[in-house]
Motif scaffolding. Sequence first.
Motif, mmCIF file in Angstrom:
data_model
loop_
_atom_site.group_PDB
_atom_site.id
_atom_site.type_symbol
_atom_site.label_atom_id
_atom_site.label_comp_id
_atom_site.label_asym_id
_atom_site.label_seq_id
_atom_site.Cartn_x
_atom_site.Cartn_y
_atom_site.Cartn_z
ATOM 1 N N GLU A 283 8.088 -44.774 152.667
ATOM 2 C CA GLU A 283 9.291 -45.720 152.378
ATOM 3 C C GLU A 283 9.151 -46.120 150.868
ATOM 4 O O GLU A 283 10.182 -46.951 150.610
ATOM 5 N N TRP A 300 18.501 -37.072 140.552
ATOM 6 C CA TRP A 300 18.936 -37.931 141.452
ATOM 7 C C TRP A 300 19.817 -37.496 142.591
ATOM 8 O O TRP A 300 20.723 -36.485 142.250
ATOM 9 N N ASP A 301 19.267 -37.666 143.695
ATOM 10 C CA ASP A 301 20.022 -37.060 145.063
ATOM 11 C C ASP A 301 21.445 -37.795 145.103
ATOM 12 O O ASP A 301 21.405 -38.929 144.943
ATOM 13 N N ARG A 302 22.318 -36.948 145.496
ATOM 14 C CA ARG A 302 23.559 -37.536 145.821
ATOM 15 C C ARG A 302 24.036 -37.703 147.298
ATOM 16 O O ARG A 302 23.323 -37.187 148.102
ATOM 17 N N SER A 303 24.570 -38.623 147.589
ATOM 18 C CA SER A 303 24.930 -38.959 149.182
ATOM 19 C C SER A 303 25.796 -37.862 149.692
ATOM 20 O O SER A 303 25.953 -37.813 150.812
ATOM 21 N N TYR A 304 26.082 -36.878 148.856
ATOM 22 C CA TYR A 304 27.006 -35.842 149.238
ATOM 23 C C TYR A 304 26.363 -35.042 150.469
ATOM 24 O O TYR A 304 27.373 -34.839 151.356
ATOM 25 N N LEU A 306 24.800 -36.377 152.947
ATOM 26 C CA LEU A 306 24.936 -36.966 154.262
ATOM 27 C C LEU A 306 26.302 -36.867 154.564
ATOM 28 O O LEU A 306 26.496 -37.051 156.046
ATOM 29 N N LEU A 307 27.544 -36.414 153.944
ATOM 30 C CA LEU A 307 28.695 -36.062 154.592
ATOM 31 C C LEU A 307 28.804 -35.114 155.607
ATOM 32 O O LEU A 307 29.764 -35.201 156.447
ATOM 33 N N ARG A 309 27.343 -34.806 158.264
ATOM 34 C CA ARG A 309 27.597 -35.391 159.642
ATOM 35 C C ARG A 309 28.890 -36.250 159.920
ATOM 36 O O ARG A 309 29.309 -36.506 161.267
ATOM 37 N N HIS A 310 29.535 -36.259 158.882
ATOM 38 C CA HIS A 310 30.968 -36.668 159.148
ATOM 39 C C HIS A 310 32.105 -35.828 159.209
ATOM 40 O O HIS A 310 33.355 -36.105 159.555
ATOM 41 N N THR A 311 31.894 -34.564 158.995
ATOM 42 C CA THR A 311 32.983 -33.404 158.953
ATOM 43 C C THR A 311 33.049 -32.844 160.336
ATOM 44 O O THR A 311 32.429 -33.112 161.148
#
Lengths: 311, 631
Positions: A283, A300-304, A306-307, A309-311
């Motif tokens: 954590e 830096w990781d992008r939230s990209y 994570l998307l 799961r939304h498609t």
Amino acid sequence: MSAFSAIGEDREIDSEEYTPGIEPQATWCPGCGDFSVLKALKQAMPEVGRTPEEVLTVTGIGCSSKLNSYFDSYGFHSIHGRSLPIARAAKLANPDLEVIAAGGDGDGYGIGGNHFMHTARENHDMTYIVFNNEIFGLTKGQTSPTSPKGHKSKTQPHGSAKSPIRPLSLALTSGASYIARTAAVNPNQAKEILTEAIEHDGFAHVDFLTQCPTWNKDAKQYVPYTDVQDSEDYDFDITDRREAGEMMHEVEDKLYEGEILTGRFYVEEDRPSYTEEKQAIGEMPEEPLAEKYFDEDAEWDRSYDLLERHT
Amino acid sequence: MTDTELIWRIAGGSGDGIASTSQNFAKALMRAGLNIFTHRHYPSRIRGGHTYVEVRAKDEEVTSRGDGYNFLLSLGDSFARNPAEDAYYGNEERKPLAENLDELRDGGVIVYDTGLFDEDEVAELNLEERAEENNWHVYPVNLREIAREHGRDVMRNTAGVGITAALLGMDVSYFEELITQNMSGDIQEDNLNVLADAYEQAQEFEFTHDLEVPTGENEQELALMNGSQSIAYGAIDEGCRFIAGYPMTPWTEVFTIMSQHMGKFGGVSEQVEDEIAAAAMALGASHAGVKAMSGSSGGGFALMSEPLGLAEMTETPIVLLEAMRAGPSTGMPTKPEQGDLEHVLYTSQGDSARVVFAPAGVKEAYEQTRTAFEIAYDYQIPAIVVYDQKIEGELRSVPVDFFDRETNPDLGKVLSEAEIKEAAHHESGAFQRFDPDAEDGVSPRTVPGQKGGRHLTSGNETNDYGHIDEDPDNRVAHMSRRLEKLDTIREDLDEGETNQAYRGPEDARYGIVTWGSQQGTVFEAVDRLNDEGHSVKAIGVSDLMPYPEAEMTEFLESVEEAIVVEMNASGQFKGLTQKELGRFGDKLSSLLKYNGNPFEPAEIVDGFEASIDEETDIPGNSTTFVPAAGD
Ligand SMILES: Cc1ncc(C[n+]2csc(CCOP(=O)(O)OP(=O)(O)O)c2C)c(N)n1
Ligand code: SF4
């Protein structure tokens, strides 16, 4: 060059480095116990070996919270009772900082009582100095959580019906891993205890008995005092929670009977700090989070991702 | 109205899987090329109680819920049927069918689960009669039996989806795919069987309706997201790596999402003892050199008032979220309202300055969260994103490309150690933290641990070095400088791409003003009004503070009259407008709604008509029309 090159600097340190070059307005009354804390803290710093710029002091509001106006490190003089959450977040943001939080008994045991309990529980690697003068100083002498039962003040004209808080026991039950009490009249012990507390890897709570000659006229100067570690009358294992707990009860009962016991009451060396606990479960990053913002090559990781799961 | 759109409502007991089923249904429609908007209604309790979700699907972009709906899948409330808890839920047992009929459109389709409704109850509803009157097409199906045959009772939702697909002529493979993706093992197989069986059984029905799934095509790949997800991803993309919070509906959702991902993104998340600690921690982390955020809903935000003021005074950048729910006090936890505007604008002591954004929907939530961080760090000022349960919960389809942004770890004017060295006055122990003449009012800061930059920061008024100082000239210099930041920010926001949105013909005669989550609904109403021959345009305000003086003045000057549409009882944005602009009192009327439900387009249409025509009745009992002061 590291973004925080003040951190880890290895050199001799002089107490006087901690005196601000800029003249602060002296607002403490003559004879105030707060001067003793300041002095002890300044004397502890060369022992600890940390430079002013790797130290962050966070205070609340009250006479005692003006500590960092006279102690020249990075300082944050905040709001009443809230020094601890600010301090512990700074520690999470940059675990390499030496974080010292400080304030009065009203600040720490009254309005900030909830934070005290939780910060101790989390065992952040920081030091918390509570200037215990058994009174509200800055607001001109009201009863505080450590004022004795029956204490009369303008807001408690009939004498307080409340029993005083027991800060050492509270720290112990909450989970602090270093607990000590010292007093303004005992500069050598004060310096030693503050040194130990700062060097301790975990939440170190120091209840520092100070006097407020202005509002607490019958304020004890806390003499004569007994240093439990020096006295043959007291023999207990400071690493044993139960024994320490019993000892604290004795100390806290006796304080109001006029017998002042000071010293170390509990030390737990092997408990991991909160940072270590959080790092172990993934954590918290291994490197100080704040460093990353100063590192141009940081990834830096992008939230990209994570998307998906939304498609 | 001919149906160029499907608005599918699934109703049942809270805890019956309504949310997950509707999400899957929405995703299937999105994958089929349609644009999606969902609306959910749920009670303030953990299990049981009537709940529904609407999925609106259209070929064009959808920004609002729409009026009513045209397909009802009524599952029956299994919790109402729990014999052990009869006394508690007993009076709600018919709700999934009875409660939902009023808003079903003419020509609509009803599928209800006969497995959970007994015939007597249905008879009491006069369903046949009402169906005839409204040209409804009713299909009673024993969904429970289908589910039970292939798996378990709870798969009634899947059976319902299978029936829906058949009745609407949908390609069932989208559902098969989702079941395969989301489930595994026996559960997956059972659900596939339930779906197939239901689909087949429905093929045998005699179809009397002509409602079909609209056909759609989308060139871009879409993502189905709600406002909370959008805010969380915006924060992560903007480089936020510290969050501290305490749960409170509806802010909890963002807090949860952030907590789930912070570790993975190398950040830190903390659930702490209360909201005072949460906001103070965001401040502490930011002070130490990290992009930090906290948030809450009404009552929790009230507790943050002191740390918020401290952030202003110490010029520590932080972002706070305020997810409004109906108040005062704990109010209605799961109901949206825009009643915290004044709370957000003015809470905390003194002449305080903060920046406030009110995103209009899922896309805007992402963008404005990013802007909030940018402004907070560039100007060393707290920025608040205020939103409500409507945005929090509604799902919308957004092109995936929209989210593909670079991370911005820029902390604003934080000096590097090399820069500290170069500045003559930045000698150790004499670092000038607060320069009264700083450009834009923003004085470069340093972070604990940096060599040469050590200073004191205080919540008390301080001199240039951060030491407490009550000298009158010093006070005026620093107070003015802090407040001036708002003017610079206003210019900055005006120059950049404004977050304000407009709809309707520029030369329209009348105006509608709205802010935050009601924008999409107002815009749909504006389209309808213009289609019906009215001349009306709207402005949706998202950059709330600094107040958009220029844009609002221009808008209000260009119309004869304007209505301010907002979800609160006292017309807070209208009040703000008059306070900030000091005029337009006789031009502005209010259309208010505060019954716990967001506006529907028809209510705005009615409200507008009532405002321009004294003969027209004031809209239904859930809205309040307050005429302009001059009337
Ligand atoms: C929220 C809030 N409540 C009250 C105060 C007023 N106040 C300032 S200091 C203080 C108490 C000071 O007592 P203590 O913490 O014991 O510190 P001392 O001054 O004795 O060192 C109070 C009540 C405040 N600043 N903020
Ligand atoms: S009022 Fe009391 S605590 Fe405050 S400075 Fe004076 S003596 Fe010290």
